[in-house]
Design a protein around this motif. Sequence first.
Motif, mmCIF file in Angstrom:
data_model
loop_
_atom_site.group_PDB
_atom_site.id
_atom_site.type_symbol
_atom_site.label_atom_id
_atom_site.label_comp_id
_atom_site.label_asym_id
_atom_site.label_seq_id
_atom_site.Cartn_x
_atom_site.Cartn_y
_atom_site.Cartn_z
ATOM 1 N N THR A 17 140.477 -41.100 21.643
ATOM 2 C CA THR A 17 139.862 -42.054 20.989
ATOM 3 C C THR A 17 139.194 -40.199 20.135
ATOM 4 O O THR A 17 138.781 -39.772 19.261
ATOM 5 N N GLY A 74 138.339 -42.596 12.558
ATOM 6 C CA GLY A 74 139.296 -42.339 13.858
ATOM 7 C C GLY A 74 138.531 -42.607 15.199
ATOM 8 O O GLY A 74 138.510 -44.310 15.495
ATOM 9 N N LEU A 75 137.385 -41.894 15.434
ATOM 10 C CA LEU A 75 136.798 -42.468 16.603
ATOM 11 C C LEU A 75 135.824 -43.577 15.780
ATOM 12 O O LEU A 75 135.191 -43.468 14.907
ATOM 13 N N GLY A 76 135.252 -44.159 17.616
ATOM 14 C CA GLY A 76 134.619 -45.299 16.478
ATOM 15 C C GLY A 76 133.489 -45.736 18.015
ATOM 16 O O GLY A 76 133.225 -46.108 18.645
ATOM 17 N N LYS A 94 132.400 -48.099 30.328
ATOM 18 C CA LYS A 94 133.918 -47.897 30.424
ATOM 19 C C LYS A 94 133.772 -47.391 32.066
ATOM 20 O O LYS A 94 134.950 -47.353 32.521
ATOM 21 N N TRP A 113 142.177 -51.959 23.848
ATOM 22 C CA TRP A 113 141.854 -51.070 23.880
ATOM 23 C C TRP A 113 141.847 -49.288 24.701
ATOM 24 O O TRP A 113 142.954 -50.358 25.323
ATOM 25 N N ASN A 124 137.847 -54.589 19.845
ATOM 26 C CA ASN A 124 138.520 -53.408 19.174
ATOM 27 C C ASN A 124 139.887 -53.738 20.036
ATOM 28 O O ASN A 124 140.509 -54.058 20.974
ATOM 29 N N TYR A 140 131.378 -55.178 22.183
ATOM 30 C CA TYR A 140 130.873 -55.322 20.453
ATOM 31 C C TYR A 140 130.090 -56.430 19.493
ATOM 32 O O TYR A 140 129.901 -57.012 18.692
ATOM 33 N N LYS A 162 127.039 -49.936 21.324
ATOM 34 C CA LYS A 162 127.190 -50.607 19.648
ATOM 35 C C LYS A 162 126.896 -50.992 19.201
ATOM 36 O O LYS A 162 126.103 -50.740 18.123
ATOM 37 N N TYR A 204 136.391 -52.550 13.250
ATOM 38 C CA TYR A 204 137.473 -51.931 13.354
ATOM 39 C C TYR A 204 138.523 -52.804 12.828
ATOM 40 O O TYR A 204 138.146 -53.914 12.144
ATOM 41 N N ARG A 220 144.712 -48.363 13.394
ATOM 42 C CA ARG A 220 143.399 -48.766 13.735
ATOM 43 C C ARG A 220 142.597 -47.512 12.919
ATOM 44 O O ARG A 220 142.988 -46.547 13.217
HETATM 45 N N1 GLU Z 1 135.594 -47.313 22.392
HETATM 46 C C1 GLU Z 1 135.494 -46.137 21.176
HETATM 47 C C2 GLU Z 1 136.694 -45.936 20.462
HETATM 48 O O1 GLU Z 1 137.805 -47.134 21.294
HETATM 49 C C3 GLU Z 1 135.207 -44.292 21.758
HETATM 50 C C4 GLU Z 1 134.684 -43.910 22.181
HETATM 51 C C5 GLU Z 1 135.178 -44.284 24.085
HETATM 52 O O2 GLU Z 1 136.395 -44.325 24.019
HETATM 53 O O3 GLU Z 1 134.635 -43.911 24.881
HETATM 54 O O4 GLU Z 1 136.802 -44.977 19.713
#
Ligand code: GLU
Length: 432
Positions: free
Chosen positions: A24, A45-47, A107, A128, A181, A212, A240, A331, A382
């Motif tokens: 990500t 790309g990045l969420g 995380k 994820w 995700n 989310y 989020k 997403y 994704r």
């Molecule tokens: N969770 C977000 C994603 O899946 C990005 C931040 C991360 O991975 O820590 O894109």
Amino acid sequence: MRTKREHLHINLNLNVRGLKTSSTLAINEKSQELVNAGKEVFKFGLGQSPFPVPEIVVEALRRNAHQKDYLPVKGLQSLREAVASYNFRTQKLTTDPAHILIGPGSKELIFLLQLVYYGDLIIPTPSWVSYSPQAHIIGRHVRWVPTREENNWRLSYEDLEKICREDPERPRIVILNYPSNPTGYTYPIERLKLLAKVARKYKVILVSDEIYGGIHHQGQHVSIARFYPEGTIVSSGLSKWCGAGGWRLGTFSFPSNLSWLQDAISVVASETFTSTSAPIQHAAVTAFEDHPEIDLYLHHSRRILKSIAHFMTDRFHEMGLDIQLPQGGFYMFPNFTPFRQRLASRGIMNSLDLANRLLDETGVAVLPGSDFARNGDELTARMAYVDFDGQRALLAASENFQENGLNGSFVKEYCPKIVKGFDRLGNWFLDL
Ligand code: GLU
Ligand code: PMP
């Protein structure tokens, strides 16, 4: 002869050797490099939330910039009380503030849980990107449970039961993430109840990743902790729904009988990150409190995300994909299998080829399904629909589009890169 660099490399811990930067974050850096080189990139790309942090929360951070002391390892007391009230207000969950743990992002908390708990990790796929690299770093065994597209990629209670029955006494953690995700789908209440029943029968520890939950598009998120309170750790945070990924604040809410796990994580935290940033924790109190400004912010954030989800679903249908409307988060996880033959004729055999070629040939940045633990040859990807100016969109949604549903023309005006990215994507597939 080994080069000096290779010599250094072999001194790496085996579990870390060969690991790369999380995909990500890597796609974000790659997209930015291409932008810097003058290329037009559509960042799916990045969420990352496109919306600003609500002003009332930013103001709370301003007021607390002077907070300089280390805070208790488990978190600021007033914040833990605010999170407990939030759990009750939004889910009718009773959490003792003493059993809430604050960390520098959920995380990190998920990583520490894997570190301290001895047991298998059960993860449905797609999932994820970070759960399994975390397990790999620690040396934890992952048991994947593939889900099916026809089921909207949801874990079925039958599959969970089958795994648990193999060895009923085995200690296990199951990670359930919804709204999901990478798929955007969530679980209907009946399914949550059935999963909860299996979890209770085999005493599994459920990590319910609800990061989310606040951006369920109808505001109707339901936590599985309502049906299995004694075995569920609810994972959430500011990243989020509050637009504050970079603030790095995550929360774990434990049931009282799992407080031994909270204590173990806290011990490791005390020897590693000490405590989460003080000004951020003080400001987060405001975010978890009940404020009409935040309700309004969420109301409009959800309307906007829902309208983009509709737009994207319609465009995928026009391309011939059979995909359902996502229900939360930002997403979608399209499956491009109907194009398999035509893609193969262009040398694209798997999801990684597809993601690479899309970026090179259209500027549309997506992540391959393989990053979400799907088989590499499945043609999934994704797409995070976040490449728009969230501040501007929020303002327009609240001032000019008060009552009516936000339609395609809203998306065209306020999310032009999403529209253009889809034009590029659609034309590329048409020309195959
Ligand atoms: N969770 C977000 C994603 O899946 C990005 C931040 C991360 O991975 O820590 O894109
Ligand atoms: N879970 C899921 C499903 C995610 O997408 C993310 C990405 N932000 C996280 C957990 C971690 O979030 P954070 O560390 O920012 O709380």
